[in-house]
Design a protein around this motif. Structure first.
Motif, short mmCIF file in Angstrom:
data_model
loop_
_atom_site.label_atom_id
_atom_site.label_comp_id
_atom_site.label_asym_id
_atom_site.label_seq_id
_atom_site.Cartn_x
_atom_site.Cartn_y
_atom_site.Cartn_z
N UNK A 38 40.16 116.45 60.23
CA UNK A 38 40.57 115.72 59.04
C UNK A 38 40.33 116.55 57.78
N UNK A 39 39.20 117.22 57.70
CA UNK A 39 38.93 118.07 56.54
C UNK A 39 39.96 119.20 56.43
N UNK A 40 40.39 119.71 57.56
CA UNK A 40 41.43 120.74 57.56
C UNK A 40 42.73 120.18 56.97
N UNK A 41 43.08 118.98 57.36
CA UNK A 41 44.27 118.34 56.80
C UNK A 41 44.10 118.09 55.30
N UNK A 42 42.93 117.64 54.90
CA UNK A 42 42.69 117.38 53.47
C UNK A 42 42.79 118.65 52.64
N UNK A 43 42.51 119.80 53.25
CA UNK A 43 42.60 121.07 52.52
C UNK A 43 44.05 121.40 52.13
N UNK A 44 45.01 120.72 52.74
CA UNK A 44 46.42 120.94 52.42
C UNK A 44 46.87 120.16 51.17
N UNK A 45 46.03 119.22 50.75
CA UNK A 45 46.37 118.39 49.59
C UNK A 45 46.09 119.10 48.28
N UNK A 46 46.85 118.69 47.27
CA UNK A 46 46.61 119.13 45.89
C UNK A 46 46.24 117.89 45.08
N UNK A 47 45.59 118.11 43.98
CA UNK A 47 45.18 117.01 43.10
C UNK A 47 46.37 116.11 42.77
N UNK A 48 47.52 116.71 42.55
CA UNK A 48 48.71 115.94 42.17
C UNK A 48 49.24 115.07 43.31
N UNK A 49 48.79 115.29 44.52
CA UNK A 49 49.23 114.48 45.67
C UNK A 49 48.56 113.10 45.71
N UNK A 50 47.45 112.94 45.01
CA UNK A 50 46.65 111.72 45.14
C UNK A 50 47.40 110.44 44.81
N UNK A 51 48.33 110.48 43.89
CA UNK A 51 49.06 109.27 43.51
C UNK A 51 50.36 109.06 44.27
N UNK A 52 50.68 109.98 45.17
CA UNK A 52 51.93 109.89 45.94
C UNK A 52 51.89 108.73 46.93
N UNK A 53 53.00 107.99 46.98
CA UNK A 53 53.21 106.92 47.97
C UNK A 53 54.50 107.25 48.70
N UNK A 54 54.52 107.21 50.00
CA UNK A 54 55.73 107.57 50.74
C UNK A 54 56.78 106.47 50.70
N UNK A 55 56.40 105.27 50.27
CA UNK A 55 57.35 104.17 50.12
C UNK A 55 56.75 103.14 49.17
N UNK A 56 57.61 102.35 48.57
CA UNK A 56 57.15 101.30 47.67
C UNK A 56 56.26 100.32 48.43
N UNK A 57 55.15 99.97 47.83
CA UNK A 57 54.22 99.02 48.45
C UNK A 57 53.22 99.65 49.40
N UNK A 58 53.34 100.95 49.65
CA UNK A 58 52.39 101.65 50.52
C UNK A 58 51.26 102.22 49.67
N UNK A 59 50.14 102.47 50.32
CA UNK A 59 48.99 103.03 49.60
C UNK A 59 49.29 104.44 49.12
N UNK A 60 48.67 104.80 48.01
CA UNK A 60 48.72 106.19 47.56
C UNK A 60 47.81 107.01 48.47
N UNK A 61 47.90 108.32 48.37
CA UNK A 61 47.02 109.20 49.15
C UNK A 61 45.56 108.86 48.83
N UNK A 62 45.25 108.70 47.55
CA UNK A 62 43.86 108.37 47.16
C UNK A 62 43.42 107.05 47.79
N UNK A 63 44.28 106.05 47.77
CA UNK A 63 43.94 104.76 48.37
C UNK A 63 43.75 104.89 49.88
N UNK A 64 44.58 105.68 50.53
CA UNK A 64 44.43 105.91 51.96
C UNK A 64 43.07 106.55 52.27
N UNK A 65 42.69 107.54 51.47
CA UNK A 65 41.40 108.21 51.70
C UNK A 65 40.24 107.24 51.47
N UNK A 66 40.34 106.42 50.44
CA UNK A 66 39.28 105.43 50.19
C UNK A 66 39.22 104.41 51.33
#
Length: 173
Positions: A38-66
């Motif tokens: 999981x940490x390896x996958x998280x290393x692929x993220x950028x700060x700007x990815x945190x607010x991304x949602x793949x669809x309306x009504x889905x969690x953001x990346x930050x919400x998924x991590x929380x």
């Protein structure tokens, strides 16, 4: 013990996808293995990815991590209660309510990675403190019967499940 050896009577069927996701991994290594992956996958993220949602009504990346971190803590608590042979019925939790009050929009990627790392290390230490017999203790969690070891497998499988979603739907890998 491998995830595939866990008797189905030790967990509600709702959690079966988390157990299946672990395939033939051993309980002794699964928490460390799923953490490093999981940490390896998280290393692929950028700060700007945190607010991304793949669809309306889905969690953001930050919400998924929380959500992953919150669930890890709740599962730890369940492990502790059952491993101490506490027979009190443990309630479930409403994950969306937790996210609504998570302050996700104000978190940094670094803080979320650090928090996951520390929380998982705590899970590993908790697991290592348990006796073989306490891993088999059963209790009532979310209206169903669960064993300590099943919760530990679920804890790891939950991360594996969400890592797959993160890679496929958020990172397009």
């Amino acid at each position: 013990m491998k995830a595939s050896d866990l008797p189905e009577i030790e967990y509600p069927q709702f959690y079966k996808p988390y157990i299946i996701a672990l395939k033939d991994l051993e309980l002794d290594q699964i928490l460390v293995h799923s953490k490093s992956s999981f940490l390896e996958t998280l290393s692929l993220l950028k700060e700007t990815d945190l607010n991304f949602r793949y669809a309306k009504g889905k969690w953001s990346v930050a919400e998924l991590l929380i959500h992953i971190i919150d669930t890890e803590r709740i599962f730890q608590y369940r492990v502790l209660r059952l491993a101490r042979n506490d027979k009190t019925k443990l309630p479930g939790f409403e994950q969306d309510d937790y996210i609504n009050f998570s302050n996700a929009e104000n978190r940094t990627l670094e803080s979320l990675i650090q928090e996951f790392d520390v929380v998982r290390d705590s899970s590993i230490l908790l697991k290592e403190s348990l006796t073989q017999s306490s891993l088999e203790y059963m209790g009532n969690v979310s209206g169903g019967s669960m064993s300590v070891r099943a919760i530990l497998f679920m804890l790891a499988g939950h991360v594996v499940h969400h890592e797959k979603i993160l890679r496929e739907r958020y990172l397009n890998l």
